[in-house]
Design a protein around this motif. Structure first.
Motif: not given
Length: 114
Positions: A81-99, A103-107
């Protein structure tokens, strides 16, 4: 199967962060993977995705600033993530689908100060 995100933190506007997501190898063999983000009171939104073949897609709000990538040998998904802006403030989650199950990471919290 598991996903574990890391790399969040506090950064000034204009700065950079790289998020990592350590994931079970099965996701890299059979699934596209994604990064989402969520702020309190709003729906979780897709930030970026990468297909099995490596095709990427991005939300309009991050296009040109964020880059998603995957290292299959390390079983790790990244979000640069480059050139970050205040509106990028959030909890970020990784995710994938299996069968058929998403599924979600913890953030990991990303805070961008102005």
């Amino acid at each position: 199967v598991q996903l574990q995100a890391s790399g969040g933190g506090l950064v000034q506007a204009g700065g950079s962060l790289r998020l990592s997501c350590a994931a079970s190898r099965i996701f890299f063999d059979v699934s596209g993977m994604s990064w989402y983000r969520q702020v309190p009171g709003k729906q979780r939104e897709l930030v970026a995705g990468i297909s099995l073949g490596g095709t990427t897609n991005y939300a309009n709000s991050v296009q040109g600033r964020f880059t998603i990538s995957r290292d299959t040998a390390k079983s790790t998904l990244y979000l640069q993530m480059n050139s970050l802006k205040p509106e990028d403030t959030a909890v970020y989650y990784c995710s994938a689908v299996f069968q058929g199950t998403r599924y979600w990471g913890q953030g990991t919290q990303v805070t961008v100060s102005s």
